[in-house]
Design a protein around this motif. Sequence first.
Motif, PDB file in Angstrom:
ATOM      1  N   ALA A 130       0.829  -1.205   0.000  1.00  0.00           N
ATOM      2  CA  ALA A 130       0.000   0.000   0.000  1.00  0.00           C
ATOM      3  C   ALA A 130       0.866   1.259   0.000  1.00  0.00           C
ATOM      4  CB  ALA A 130      -0.928  -0.002   1.210  1.00  0.00           C
ATOM      5  N   SER A 131       1.975   1.230   0.728  1.00  0.00           N
ATOM      6  CA  SER A 131       2.807   2.431   0.819  1.00  0.00           C
ATOM      7  C   SER A 131       3.471   2.740  -0.516  1.00  0.00           C
ATOM      8  CB  SER A 131       3.848   2.290   1.928  1.00  0.00           C
ATOM      9  OG  SER A 131       4.775   1.287   1.582  1.00  0.00           O
ATOM     10  N   TYR A 133       2.255   1.558  -3.506  1.00  0.00           N
ATOM     11  CA  TYR A 133       1.214   1.746  -4.500  1.00  0.00           C
ATOM     12  C   TYR A 133       0.571   3.112  -4.402  1.00  0.00           C
ATOM     13  CZ  TYR A 133      -1.806   0.047  -8.072  1.00  0.00           C
ATOM     14  OH  TYR A 133      -2.406  -0.139  -9.275  1.00  0.00           O
ATOM     15  N   ARG A 134       0.321   3.520  -3.181  1.00  0.00           N
ATOM     16  CA  ARG A 134      -0.400   4.789  -3.025  1.00  0.00           C
ATOM     17  C   ARG A 134       0.528   5.978  -2.936  1.00  0.00           C
ATOM     18  NH1 ARG A 134      -5.170   2.813   0.958  1.00  0.00           N
ATOM     19  NH2 ARG A 134      -6.342   1.687  -0.643  1.00  0.00           N
ATOM     20  N   ARG A 135       1.829   5.710  -2.832  1.00  0.00           N
ATOM     21  CA  ARG A 135       2.811   6.785  -2.696  1.00  0.00           C
ATOM     22  C   ARG A 135       2.297   7.848  -1.721  1.00  0.00           C
ATOM     23  NH1 ARG A 135       3.266   5.699  -8.128  1.00  0.00           N
ATOM     24  NH2 ARG A 135       5.302   4.889  -8.730  1.00  0.00           N
ATOM     25  N   PHE A 136       2.081   7.398  -0.509  1.00  0.00           N
ATOM     26  CA  PHE A 136       1.513   8.278   0.509  1.00  0.00           C
ATOM     27  C   PHE A 136       2.152   9.654   0.481  1.00  0.00           C
ATOM     28  CE2 PHE A 136       0.811   4.038   2.520  1.00  0.00           C
ATOM     29  CZ  PHE A 136      -0.560   4.089   2.464  1.00  0.00           C
ATOM     30  N   LYS A 137       1.311  10.651   0.413  1.00  0.00           N
ATOM     31  CA  LYS A 137       1.813  12.023   0.308  1.00  0.00           C
ATOM     32  C   LYS A 137       2.475  12.461   1.610  1.00  0.00           C
ATOM     33  CE  LYS A 137      -1.509  13.754  -3.070  1.00  0.00           C
ATOM     34  NZ  LYS A 137      -2.574  12.716  -2.977  1.00  0.00           N
ATOM     35  N   ASP A 138       1.944  11.973   2.702  1.00  0.00           N
ATOM     36  CA  ASP A 138       2.491  12.381   3.990  1.00  0.00           C
ATOM     37  C   ASP A 138       2.267  11.261   5.001  1.00  0.00           C
ATOM     38  OD1 ASP A 138      -0.248  12.529   4.736  1.00  0.00           O
ATOM     39  OD2 ASP A 138      -0.291  14.519   3.815  1.00  0.00           O
ATOM     40  N   ILE A 139       2.856  11.421   6.150  1.00  0.00           N
ATOM     41  CA  ILE A 139       2.762  10.376   7.165  1.00  0.00           C
ATOM     42  C   ILE A 139       1.326  10.237   7.667  1.00  0.00           C
ATOM     43  CG2 ILE A 139       3.386  11.884   9.128  1.00  0.00           C
ATOM     44  CD1 ILE A 139       4.653   8.256   8.622  1.00  0.00           C
ATOM     45  N   ALA A 140       0.548  11.313   7.579  1.00  0.00           N
ATOM     46  CA  ALA A 140      -0.834  11.258   8.061  1.00  0.00           C
ATOM     47  C   ALA A 140      -1.664  10.262   7.255  1.00  0.00           C
ATOM     48  CB  ALA A 140      -1.477  12.647   8.003  1.00  0.00           C
ATOM     49  N   SER A 158      -2.916  -6.949  14.503  1.00  0.00           N
ATOM     50  CA  SER A 158      -2.473  -5.567  14.416  1.00  0.00           C
ATOM     51  C   SER A 158      -1.124  -5.365  15.091  1.00  0.00           C
ATOM     52  CB  SER A 158      -3.532  -4.609  14.965  1.00  0.00           C
ATOM     53  OG  SER A 158      -3.798  -4.892  16.314  1.00  0.00           O
ATOM     54  N   ARG A 159      -0.764  -6.275  16.006  1.00  0.00           N
ATOM     55  CA  ARG A 159       0.577  -6.178  16.591  1.00  0.00           C
ATOM     56  C   ARG A 159       1.662  -6.325  15.516  1.00  0.00           C
ATOM     57  NH1 ARG A 159      -1.470  -8.659  21.207  1.00  0.00           N
ATOM     58  NH2 ARG A 159      -0.879 -10.747  20.586  1.00  0.00           N
ATOM     59  N   ALA A 160       1.389  -7.160  14.541  1.00  0.00           N
ATOM     60  CA  ALA A 160       2.348  -7.352  13.446  1.00  0.00           C
ATOM     61  C   ALA A 160       2.575  -6.050  12.684  1.00  0.00           C
ATOM     62  CB  ALA A 160       1.854  -8.443  12.503  1.00  0.00           C
ATOM     63  N   VAL A 161       1.525  -5.258  12.546  1.00  0.00           N
ATOM     64  CA  VAL A 161       1.642  -3.991  11.844  1.00  0.00           C
ATOM     65  C   VAL A 161       2.488  -3.018  12.659  1.00  0.00           C
ATOM     66  CG1 VAL A 161       0.384  -2.015  10.931  1.00  0.00           C
ATOM     67  CG2 VAL A 161      -0.549  -4.310  10.674  1.00  0.00           C
ATOM     68  N   LYS A 162       2.276  -3.030  13.973  1.00  0.00           N
ATOM     69  CA  LYS A 162       3.039  -2.116  14.836  1.00  0.00           C
ATOM     70  C   LYS A 162       4.527  -2.423  14.816  1.00  0.00           C
ATOM     71  CE  LYS A 162      -0.775  -1.163  17.956  1.00  0.00           C
ATOM     72  NZ  LYS A 162      -1.518  -1.748  19.074  1.00  0.00           N
ATOM     73  N   GLU A 163       4.850  -3.658  14.537  1.00  0.00           N
ATOM     74  CA  GLU A 163       6.258  -4.039  14.497  1.00  0.00           C
ATOM     75  C   GLU A 163       6.998  -3.463  13.295  1.00  0.00           C
ATOM     76  OE1 GLU A 163       6.146  -8.267  14.753  1.00  0.00           O
ATOM     77  OE2 GLU A 163       5.410  -8.207  16.821  1.00  0.00           O
ATOM     78  N   LEU A 164       6.223  -2.975  12.342  1.00  0.00           N
ATOM     79  CA  LEU A 164       6.868  -2.338  11.178  1.00  0.00           C
ATOM     80  C   LEU A 164       7.589  -1.084  11.631  1.00  0.00           C
ATOM     81  CD1 LEU A 164       4.412  -2.235   8.179  1.00  0.00           C
ATOM     82  CD2 LEU A 164       6.598  -3.363   8.279  1.00  0.00           C
ATOM     83  N   LYS A 165       8.792  -0.928  11.134  1.00  0.00           N
ATOM     84  CA  LYS A 165       9.517   0.297  11.464  1.00  0.00           C
ATOM     85  C   LYS A 165       9.065   1.398  10.488  1.00  0.00           C
ATOM     86  CE  LYS A 165      13.646  -1.785  13.436  1.00  0.00           C
ATOM     87  NZ  LYS A 165      13.806  -3.170  12.965  1.00  0.00           N
ATOM     88  N   LEU A 166       8.414   2.391  11.026  1.00  0.00           N
ATOM     89  CA  LEU A 166       7.878   3.449  10.159  1.00  0.00           C
ATOM     90  C   LEU A 166       8.861   4.612  10.086  1.00  0.00           C
ATOM     91  CD1 LEU A 166       4.184   3.409  11.326  1.00  0.00           C
ATOM     92  CD2 LEU A 166       5.122   2.456   9.260  1.00  0.00           C
TER      93      LEU A 166
END
Length: 166
Positions: A130-131, A133-140, A158-166
């Motif tokens: 998704a990041s 593909y959508r080329r997120f314009k901003d962190i929001a 959802s814990r798995a998602v939190k483990e992603l280093k953003l």
Amino acid sequence: MNMQCSHCHHADTKVIESRDVADGEAIRRRRECINCQHRFTTYERIERPQLIVIKNDGTRQLFNRDKLLAGLYRACEKTSVTSLQLERLVANVEEELYGCGESEIPSAKVGELVMQRLADLNDVAYVRFASVYRRFKDIASFEHELSQIRELKSNEKSRAVKELKL
Ligand SMILES: [Zn+2]
């Protein structure tokens, strides 16, 4: 499929012989006109219509399943998603795209179809894809995406998602 006679243009011909050629990619048929008995051969190619993807900037390009698959492999690196699962996902998306009867499809729609299915397979792969593909314009907008998937998923997932280093 009915075929007009190549000699007298009568609308009805019968197929007297039919066989696959070129590994099932084409069918060769011997036909005979029911009006004048003229015999002729046709080749029917099994071909999907070309699918045009309209990008966000309005440019168009041919739908490229290999490119889509390559992007999915990148998103699924070091996850439990198997290549068979990805092949199935792409085949499934293709079926839906070709089935909708449109010859031009916005890239956002392709992305949505892929992401819906990827979310069922693996959260981490989903967010990575998704990041890109959508080329997120901003962190929001990225965080909005994350919060949406968190709502959809169980606490454990959802814990798995939190483990992603953003
Ligand atoms: Zn004829």
